[in-house]
Design a protein around this motif. Structure first.
Motif, PDB file in Angstrom:
ATOM      1  N   GLU B  35       0.848  -1.197   0.000  1.00 38.69           N
ATOM      2  CA  GLU B  35       0.000   0.000   0.000  1.00 38.69           C
ATOM      3  C   GLU B  35       0.882   1.244   0.000  1.00 38.69           C
ATOM      4  O   GLU B  35       1.817   1.340   0.775  1.00 38.69           O
ATOM      5  N   ARG B  36       0.551   2.222  -0.854  1.00 34.25           N
ATOM      6  CA  ARG B  36       1.395   3.418  -0.934  1.00 34.25           C
ATOM      7  C   ARG B  36       1.093   4.421   0.167  1.00 34.25           C
ATOM      8  O   ARG B  36       1.910   5.273   0.484  1.00 34.25           O
ATOM      9  N   GLY B  41      -7.105   0.749   4.109  1.00 32.12           N
ATOM     10  CA  GLY B  41      -8.508   1.176   4.084  1.00 32.12           C
ATOM     11  C   GLY B  41      -8.887   1.871   2.788  1.00 32.12           C
ATOM     12  O   GLY B  41     -10.052   2.021   2.476  1.00 32.12           O
ATOM     13  N   GLY B  42      -7.874   2.327   2.037  1.00 29.02           N
ATOM     14  CA  GLY B  42      -8.151   2.943   0.735  1.00 29.02           C
ATOM     15  C   GLY B  42      -9.040   4.161   0.879  1.00 29.02           C
ATOM     16  O   GLY B  42      -8.953   4.915   1.852  1.00 29.02           O
ATOM     17  N   ILE B  43      -9.916   4.337  -0.080  1.00 27.65           N
ATOM     18  CA  ILE B  43     -10.766   5.520  -0.124  1.00 27.65           C
ATOM     19  C   ILE B  43     -11.751   5.536   1.051  1.00 27.65           C
ATOM     20  O   ILE B  43     -12.280   6.571   1.419  1.00 27.65           O
ATOM     21  N   GLN B  46     -11.597   8.164   3.961  1.00 22.68           N
ATOM     22  CA  GLN B  46     -12.169   9.512   3.873  1.00 22.68           C
ATOM     23  C   GLN B  46     -13.677   9.509   3.696  1.00 22.68           C
ATOM     24  O   GLN B  46     -14.297  10.556   3.752  1.00 22.68           O
ATOM     25  N   PHE B  52     -22.484   1.988   4.147  1.00 23.51           N
ATOM     26  CA  PHE B  52     -21.659   0.894   3.650  1.00 23.51           C
ATOM     27  C   PHE B  52     -22.033  -0.400   4.381  1.00 23.51           C
ATOM     28  O   PHE B  52     -22.386  -0.375   5.549  1.00 23.51           O
ATOM     29  N   THR B  85       4.631   2.255   0.798  1.00 26.47           N
ATOM     30  CA  THR B  85       5.515   1.508  -0.096  1.00 26.47           C
ATOM     31  C   THR B  85       5.064   1.718  -1.532  1.00 26.47           C
ATOM     32  O   THR B  85       3.896   1.501  -1.854  1.00 26.47           O
ATOM     33  N   ALA B 119      -5.399  -4.279  -6.991  1.00 22.06           N
ATOM     34  CA  ALA B 119      -6.568  -3.706  -6.300  1.00 22.06           C
ATOM     35  C   ALA B 119      -6.313  -2.237  -6.063  1.00 22.06           C
ATOM     36  O   ALA B 119      -6.398  -1.737  -4.948  1.00 22.06           O
ATOM     37  N   GLY B 121      -7.806   0.504  -7.110  1.00 23.67           N
ATOM     38  CA  GLY B 121      -8.892   1.484  -7.021  1.00 23.67           C
ATOM     39  C   GLY B 121      -9.077   2.301  -8.286  1.00 23.67           C
ATOM     40  O   GLY B 121      -8.735   1.877  -9.386  1.00 23.67           O
ATOM     41  N   CYS B 122      -9.627   3.499  -8.105  1.00 23.71           N
ATOM     42  CA  CYS B 122      -9.903   4.356  -9.252  1.00 23.71           C
ATOM     43  C   CYS B 122      -9.420   5.767  -8.978  1.00 23.71           C
ATOM     44  O   CYS B 122      -9.020   6.086  -7.881  1.00 23.71           O
ATOM     45  N   ILE B 169     -20.396  10.987  -4.844  1.00 24.64           N
ATOM     46  CA  ILE B 169     -19.395  11.675  -4.029  1.00 24.64           C
ATOM     47  C   ILE B 169     -19.699  13.173  -3.973  1.00 24.64           C
ATOM     48  O   ILE B 169     -19.554  13.812  -2.943  1.00 24.64           O
ATOM     49  N   ILE B 266      -0.220   0.858 -13.505  1.00 24.47           N
ATOM     50  CA  ILE B 266       0.865  -0.089 -13.190  1.00 24.47           C
ATOM     51  C   ILE B 266       0.841  -1.317 -14.089  1.00 24.47           C
ATOM     52  O   ILE B 266       1.836  -2.014 -14.219  1.00 24.47           O
ATOM     53  N   ASN B 299     -12.485  -1.338  -7.668  1.00 25.24           N
ATOM     54  CA  ASN B 299     -12.670  -0.242  -8.611  1.00 25.24           C
ATOM     55  C   ASN B 299     -11.617  -0.215  -9.697  1.00 25.24           C
ATOM     56  O   ASN B 299     -11.779   0.507 -10.681  1.00 25.24           O
ATOM     57  N   ALA B 300     -10.554  -0.955  -9.554  1.00 28.99           N
ATOM     58  CA  ALA B 300      -9.580  -1.066 -10.638  1.00 28.99           C
ATOM     59  C   ALA B 300     -10.162  -1.903 -11.778  1.00 28.99           C
ATOM     60  O   ALA B 300      -9.808  -1.738 -12.937  1.00 28.99           O
ATOM     61  N   ASN B 304     -17.415   0.601  -8.968  1.00 31.18           N
ATOM     62  CA  ASN B 304     -18.549   0.053  -8.229  1.00 31.18           C
ATOM     63  C   ASN B 304     -19.276   1.159  -7.477  1.00 31.18           C
ATOM     64  O   ASN B 304     -18.644   2.108  -7.029  1.00 31.18           O
TER      65      ASN B 304
HETATM   66  C1  LIG Z   1     -13.672   9.924  -3.633  1.00 32.49           C
HETATM   67  C2  LIG Z   1     -14.446   8.635  -3.627  1.00 32.49           C
HETATM   68  C3  LIG Z   1     -15.556   8.480  -2.780  1.00 32.49           C
HETATM   69  C4  LIG Z   1     -16.297   7.297  -2.781  1.00 32.49           C
HETATM   70  N1  LIG Z   1     -17.399   7.185  -1.977  1.00 32.49           N
HETATM   71  C5  LIG Z   1     -18.073   6.004  -1.944  1.00 32.49           C
HETATM   72  C6  LIG Z   1     -19.194   5.827  -1.105  1.00 32.49           C
HETATM   73  O1  LIG Z   1     -19.620   6.770  -0.466  1.00 32.49           O
HETATM   74  N2  LIG Z   1     -19.808   4.610  -1.039  1.00 32.49           N
HETATM   75  C7  LIG Z   1     -19.362   3.544  -1.763  1.00 32.49           C
HETATM   76  O2  LIG Z   1     -19.922   2.448  -1.630  1.00 32.49           O
HETATM   77  N3  LIG Z   1     -18.332   3.702  -2.590  1.00 32.49           N
HETATM   78  C8  LIG Z   1     -17.691   4.893  -2.701  1.00 32.49           C
HETATM   79  N4  LIG Z   1     -16.659   5.066  -3.559  1.00 32.49           N
HETATM   80  C9  LIG Z   1     -16.319   3.944  -4.351  1.00 32.49           C
HETATM   81  C10 LIG Z   1     -15.246   3.289  -3.528  1.00 32.49           C
HETATM   82  O3  LIG Z   1     -14.034   3.594  -4.135  1.00 32.49           O
HETATM   83  C11 LIG Z   1     -15.404   1.796  -3.436  1.00 32.49           C
HETATM   84  O4  LIG Z   1     -16.578   1.491  -2.749  1.00 32.49           O
HETATM   85  C12 LIG Z   1     -14.226   1.137  -2.758  1.00 32.49           C
HETATM   86  O5  LIG Z   1     -13.657   1.931  -1.758  1.00 32.49           O
HETATM   87  C13 LIG Z   1     -13.212   0.784  -3.776  1.00 32.49           C
HETATM   88  O6  LIG Z   1     -12.298  -0.105  -3.179  1.00 32.49           O
HETATM   89  P1  LIG Z   1     -10.973  -0.495  -3.846  1.00 32.49           P
HETATM   90  O7  LIG Z   1     -10.266  -1.356  -2.888  1.00 32.49           O
HETATM   91  O8  LIG Z   1     -11.226  -1.007  -5.199  1.00 32.49           O
HETATM   92  O9  LIG Z   1     -10.202   0.887  -4.068  1.00 32.49           O
HETATM   93  P2  LIG Z   1      -9.630   2.015  -3.013  1.00 32.49           P
HETATM   94  O10 LIG Z   1     -10.487   2.062  -1.823  1.00 32.49           O
HETATM   95  O11 LIG Z   1      -9.481   3.199  -3.838  1.00 32.49           O
HETATM   96  O12 LIG Z   1      -8.247   1.384  -2.645  1.00 32.49           O
HETATM   97  C14 LIG Z   1      -7.168   1.321  -3.526  1.00 32.49           C
HETATM   98  C15 LIG Z   1      -5.897   1.354  -2.713  1.00 32.49           C
HETATM   99  O13 LIG Z   1      -4.807   1.064  -3.567  1.00 32.49           O
HETATM  100  C16 LIG Z   1      -3.742   1.932  -3.265  1.00 32.49           C
HETATM  101  N5  LIG Z   1      -2.894   2.019  -4.455  1.00 32.49           N
HETATM  102  C17 LIG Z   1      -3.234   2.483  -5.689  1.00 32.49           C
HETATM  103  N6  LIG Z   1      -2.200   2.401  -6.540  1.00 32.49           N
HETATM  104  C18 LIG Z   1      -1.178   1.863  -5.845  1.00 32.49           C
HETATM  105  C19 LIG Z   1       0.163   1.528  -6.167  1.00 32.49           C
HETATM  106  N7  LIG Z   1       0.665   1.751  -7.392  1.00 32.49           N
HETATM  107  N8  LIG Z   1       0.936   0.983  -5.217  1.00 32.49           N
HETATM  108  C20 LIG Z   1       0.433   0.773  -3.971  1.00 32.49           C
HETATM  109  N9  LIG Z   1      -0.805   1.053  -3.605  1.00 32.49           N
HETATM  110  C21 LIG Z   1      -1.625   1.604  -4.523  1.00 32.49           C
HETATM  111  C22 LIG Z   1      -4.422   3.225  -2.868  1.00 32.49           C
HETATM  112  O14 LIG Z   1      -3.576   4.028  -2.081  1.00 32.49           O
HETATM  113  C23 LIG Z   1      -5.632   2.707  -2.087  1.00 32.49           C
HETATM  114  O15 LIG Z   1      -5.359   2.552  -0.725  1.00 32.49           O
HETATM  115  C24 LIG Z   1     -15.906   6.239  -3.609  1.00 32.49           C
HETATM  116  C25 LIG Z   1     -14.799   6.399  -4.446  1.00 32.49           C
HETATM  117  C26 LIG Z   1     -14.075   7.580  -4.477  1.00 32.49           C
HETATM  118  C27 LIG Z   1     -12.890   7.729  -5.417  1.00 32.49           C
END
Ligand SMILES: Cc1cc2nc3c(=O)[nH]c(=O)nc-3n(C[C@H](O)[C@H](O)[C@H](O)COP(=O)(O)OP(=O)(O)OC[C@H]3O[C@@H](n4cnc5c(N)ncnc54)[C@H](O)[C@@H]3O)c2cc1C
Lengths: 119, 419
Positions: B35-36, B41-43, B46, B52, B85, B119, B121-122, B169, B266, B299-300, B304
């Protein structure tokens, strides 16, 4: 009294019709019992869960996300925000820990939603 | 030093990555998370609002609470998590993949993985990706940036805000800005209907009397140093601005909630096949990409609306990656899924018909439909059918297909949606 509502108990979003007839509250359009109680509540006393943040003493975790443990009246949200924005967290709390015993005159506590011990 | 070897490496510790690592661990693979950011916990970190987890946990949680449940399990299982990282390079190796990483503890180091789960994200569309004229004054933000500023850093970015786009959002931030004392002048949506969930229209706009202007967009920003105002304009049914309908709205902040794009930068060096409709890799029901041993989720894979399904896809990708790494690999026999009629997109894009069991299909309708019917068929034979009272593009649908029903030798499987 009469109101057209979209149910927000789940993502289905049923279109509800709610009205009072004398003492009785009538609800139509709901696909489940949660819709009926939601419509009744929205007509008589709309309530919401308040989610916000509280300042902390810790530079690595400056804001702690919090929520009301239950719903509070919609009309009291801004008073609650005023109260919550004056708080300062001095301990590293975890989800569920109580930040404030009673939010703005209700008996609903304010609880932490994130883990400040995580690093 | 020879690189540490893992069965499975998961990139990204958001809900998708956390679920993937847990599933890989359960399946008996050695697994680590990269995780960078400083915390997992990703997004969700915040997303402090609630809503959820209704599907997965049967109760309404906030983003941090949802993430907490998975983080606790990751910790409890002793899954190695590298935070802060950065992935510098990703390459194929004989046994799978080699990752070049950097962090403050180990400087530049390498990991080997037999299987990989992306994984990541977006990311958000920015002002440059929507058609807005004018200078580039301060005060124009994406909704996610505003969310981070208010909820993580504790800064209110402005006092008088206009929100462009009615995505979830943006709606959530309309409420958040209002509660923190800013004035939200209006939400402007170019389409004739809102793109966010109904729940958010009600709880974020109607509760606070924030006006929603449909078929209206922002065409120009004004101000040199700081934003001073925006021009809003009504649009016709082809989304072209209607001359004469321009209106000047003074404001100091413009919040863009104009869509999300899967983040797969990536993966470019590996030449993974990307679906132009989703922006994510082309996958089968195991969430295997075109590159053997590389799996995608969350979300990658495609954007969703519910995190519950992000976790579900993480579980599938993690379990599939573990199976691949532990040597249970058979060459797939892929049959493409043809999305027809009113389908915006469908994931997966193909099925590995050499496997039995179930396949979970997700799809979105291309437009709002009432009394719609979805038919899954192969060679004219109906494999599954579902009727919908109403379908909206923002709300993703999920169906489960019994793969034993797929006749042998079919060239493709047709997913057809009729309104
Ligand atoms: C601003 C925003 C608000 C949102 N609000 C909602 C909401 O209210 N309700 C809902 O259900 N969904 C919401 N979503 C959709 C939400 O993204 C998904 O529900 C869920 O969090 C996506 O999970 P994920 O693990 O795919 O991605 P993320 O939660 O985005 O996690 C991806 C992780 O990968 C890490 N990462 C990315 N690239 C690299 C790399 N090269 N090296 C290392 N680590 C990396 C990131 O730092 C992050 O921690 C929102 C999305 C965004 C962008």
């Amino acid at each position: 009294m009469e109101k057209l509502l979209v149910c927000i108990q789940c993502p289905q979003g049923c279109k509800l019709m709610v009205k009072t007839e004398g003492e009785e509250v009538l609800v139509a359009g709901n696909k489940c019992p949660r819709g009926a109680s939601y419509a009744r509540q929205e007509l008589l006393n709309p309530c919401r869960t308040l989610t916000t943040t509280v300042r902390t003493e810790f530079p690595d975790f400056p804001l702690l996300p919090v929520r009301t443990a239950g719903e509070i009246p919609l009309g009291s949200l801004f008073a609650a925000m005023g109260e919550i924005n004056r708080l300062l967290v001095r301990n590293r709390l975890r989800p569920g820990d109580v930040v404030l015993e009673r939010v703005s005159g209700t008996d609903v506590p304010l609880i932490a939603t994130a883990d400040m011990t995580l690093n | 030093m020879s690189p540490a070897k893992w069965d499975v490496v998961v990139i990204g510790a958001g809900p998708g990555g956390l679920a993937a690592s847990i599933a890989a661990d359960k399946a008996g693979a050695s697994v680590c998370l990269v995780e960078r950011e400083a915390r997992p916990g990703g997004i969700l970190k915040q997303c402090i609002h609630d809503g959820f987890g209704l599907v997965r946990f049967g109760r309404k949680l906030t983003g941090p609470e949802y993430a907490f449940l998975d983080i606790e399990e990751v910790k409890g299982r002793g899954i190695k998590l590298f935070t802060e990282t950065f992935l510098l390079d990703l390459d194929r190796s004989e046994e799978g993949f080699v990752l070049t990483l950097q962090n403050s503890e180990e400087a530049v180091f390498r990991l080997e993985a037999k299987a990989l789960v992306a994984a990541t994200g977006c990311r958000e569309r920015t002002a440059r990706q929507v058609f807005i004229h004018g200078q580039r004054p301060a005060g124009v933000y994406t909704a996610g940036t505003v969310q981070r500023l208010i909820n993580i850093s504790g800064y209110l970015p402005g006092k008088n805000c206009v929100i462009l786009g009615s995505g979830d959002i943006g709606l959530i931030m309309a409420r958040r800005l209002t509660l923190e004392g800013a004035k939200v002048l209006g939400v402007y949506e170019i389409k004739p209907e809102p793109s966010g969930l109904t729940r958010n229209i009600v709880q974020c706009l109607e509760d606070y009397n924030i006006p929603l202007h449909l078929s209206t967009t922002v065409t120009e920003v004004h101000g040199t140093e700081r934003l001073e105002g925006v021009t809003v304009c009504r649009v016709d049914e082809n989304m072209r601005p209607l001359p004469g309908s321009e209106e000047y709205v003074p404001c100091d902040t413009l919040v863009l909630s104009v869509g999300l794009i899967p983040e797969n930068d990536i993966l470019h060096p590996l030449g993974v096949e990307i679906d132009p409709r989703t922006g994510g890799p082309v996958v089968d029901q195991l969430l295997a990409t075109s590159e053997a041993g590389l799996f995608s989720c969350g979300n990658a894979l495609h954007v969703n609306d519910l995190v519950d399904y992000v976790s579900e896809s993480g579980e599938i990708a993690g379990a599939s990656a573990a199976r691949h790494a532990l040597g249970d690999y058979r060459p797939p026999r892929h049959v493409p899924i043809l999305a027809k009629g009113e389908i915006l997109y469908a994931v997966p894009q193909r099925l590995d018909v050499s496997l039995g069991g179930q396949g979970i299909l997700y799809f979105r309708a291309a437009r709002t439909l009432t009394d719609a019917a979805l038919v899954i068929s192969a060679g004219g034979r109906v494999l599954g059918e579902k009727k919908y009272k109403s379908l909206r593009p923002p709300e993703m649908e999920r169906i489960v297909l019994d793969l034993s029903l797929v006749p042998a030798g079919e060239e493709n499987i047709v997913l057809e949606l009729r309104g």
